[in-house]
Motif scaffolding. Structure first.
Motif, mmCIF file in Angstrom:
data_model
loop_
_atom_site.group_PDB
_atom_site.id
_atom_site.type_symbol
_atom_site.label_atom_id
_atom_site.label_comp_id
_atom_site.label_asym_id
_atom_site.label_seq_id
_atom_site.Cartn_x
_atom_site.Cartn_y
_atom_site.Cartn_z
ATOM 1 N N ARG A 120 4.826 0.472 0.755
ATOM 2 C CA ARG A 120 5.028 -0.126 2.072
ATOM 3 C C ARG A 120 4.296 -1.462 2.182
ATOM 4 O O ARG A 120 3.241 -1.654 1.587
ATOM 5 C CB ARG A 120 4.506 0.799 3.179
ATOM 6 N N ASP A 149 0.840 -1.190 0.000
ATOM 7 C CA ASP A 149 0.000 0.000 0.000
ATOM 8 C C ASP A 149 0.882 1.249 0.000
ATOM 9 O O ASP A 149 2.106 1.148 -0.079
ATOM 10 C CB ASP A 149 -0.997 -0.005 1.165
ATOM 11 N N HIS A 150 0.260 2.429 0.045
ATOM 12 C CA HIS A 150 0.973 3.708 -0.026
ATOM 13 C C HIS A 150 1.910 3.745 -1.249
ATOM 14 O O HIS A 150 3.055 4.211 -1.159
ATOM 15 C CB HIS A 150 1.782 3.965 1.251
ATOM 16 N N ARG A 182 3.520 5.018 -4.526
ATOM 17 C CA ARG A 182 3.704 6.296 -5.216
ATOM 18 C C ARG A 182 4.640 6.104 -6.408
ATOM 19 O O ARG A 182 5.588 5.325 -6.344
ATOM 20 C CB ARG A 182 4.295 7.349 -4.283
#
Length: 239
Positions: free
Chosen positions: A233, A212-213, A215
């Motif tokens: 992450r 997740d997270h 970018r």
């Protein structure tokens, strides 16, 4: 052209190891951009107490970037090519850097075990037969909340960026590599990028592997739209 895979690719990297550092040095900003990608991991301080995995370390350029940004961390640097790894290990390193020969798909067989605080992979994922499997393995090696950094050639999808990449390869990299006897590897380089994911698709691949997270961050200079940093992450453990 059929892409080089597994043993053929490893053999090609073995042969290219002797001149690899000289070729990448001709790429403006090569080392600075690796350091930029490491900083984008957002790891605290100087890395004190952290365990980092440098996956696909080559001749050690990514290892040096990790060491420059996070000098207090312990780094395990892994590569499948004996020639590349020999070049990397022969360089002067401070304590806290360990080199291991292993394919990214079979790390456990070489004794590489987690948990790591971060996994960094530069110019690796488009060269493995099963990028989804390698991403999943990287996730499993991370501690909860651990960070993934990928520094990779992933085209934006714009025709102009593909054109620039082709011009650089055909006009500079491939002629020089052919003189050095490494033409097949650098033909593979061009095809491996044009046939791999776009940046958006690769970000989706990372999410699908359980991160997740996620970018996607462009790199500056001539590689804008051609190379990107991806940071993500492993989800925190359930509370």
């Amino acid at each position: 052209m059929t892409l080089l895979r597994d043993e053929d690719l490893s053999t090609a990297f073995d042969h290219a190891a002797r001149s690899y550092d000289a070729l990448v040095a001709a790429n403006p900003g090569y080392h600075a951009q690796l350091r930029r990608s490491v900083r984008r991991l957002g790891l605290p301080g100087y890395g004190a107490g952290l365990r980092l995995l440098d996956l696909g370390c080559g001749t050690g350029a990514s290892t040096a970037a990790l060491r420059a940004v996070l000098p207090a961390a312990h780094i395990t640097a892994v590569d499948a090519s004996a020639g590349m790894l020999r070049r990397a290990a022969a360089k002067p390193w401070a304590s806290g850097v360990t080199f291991v020969r292993a394919p990214a798909e079979r790390l456990a067989d070489a004794g590489v075990t987690g948990p790591f605080d971060a996994v960094f992979a530069a110019y690796l994922l488009r060269n493995v037969a099963d990028p989804d499997g390698v991403l999943t393995a990287a996730r499993d090696l991370l501690a909860a909340g651990g960070r993934l950094g990928v520094h990779e050639y992933t085209l934006s999808g714009r025709r102009a960026d593909r054109t620039v990449w082709t011009l650089v390869c055909r006009g500079l990299l491939r002629p020089v590599a052919s003189v050095l006897g490494d033409g097949a590897l650098y033909r593979h380089l061009w095809h491996s990028v044009t046939r791999f994911d776009t940046a958006d698709r690769f970000a989706a691949r990372i999410r699908a592997a359980g991160f997740d997270h996620v970018r996607t961050l462009p790199l500056p200079g001539w590689q804008t739209g051609i190379a990107h940093t991806f940071v993500a992450r492993r989800p925190e453990a359930a509370r």
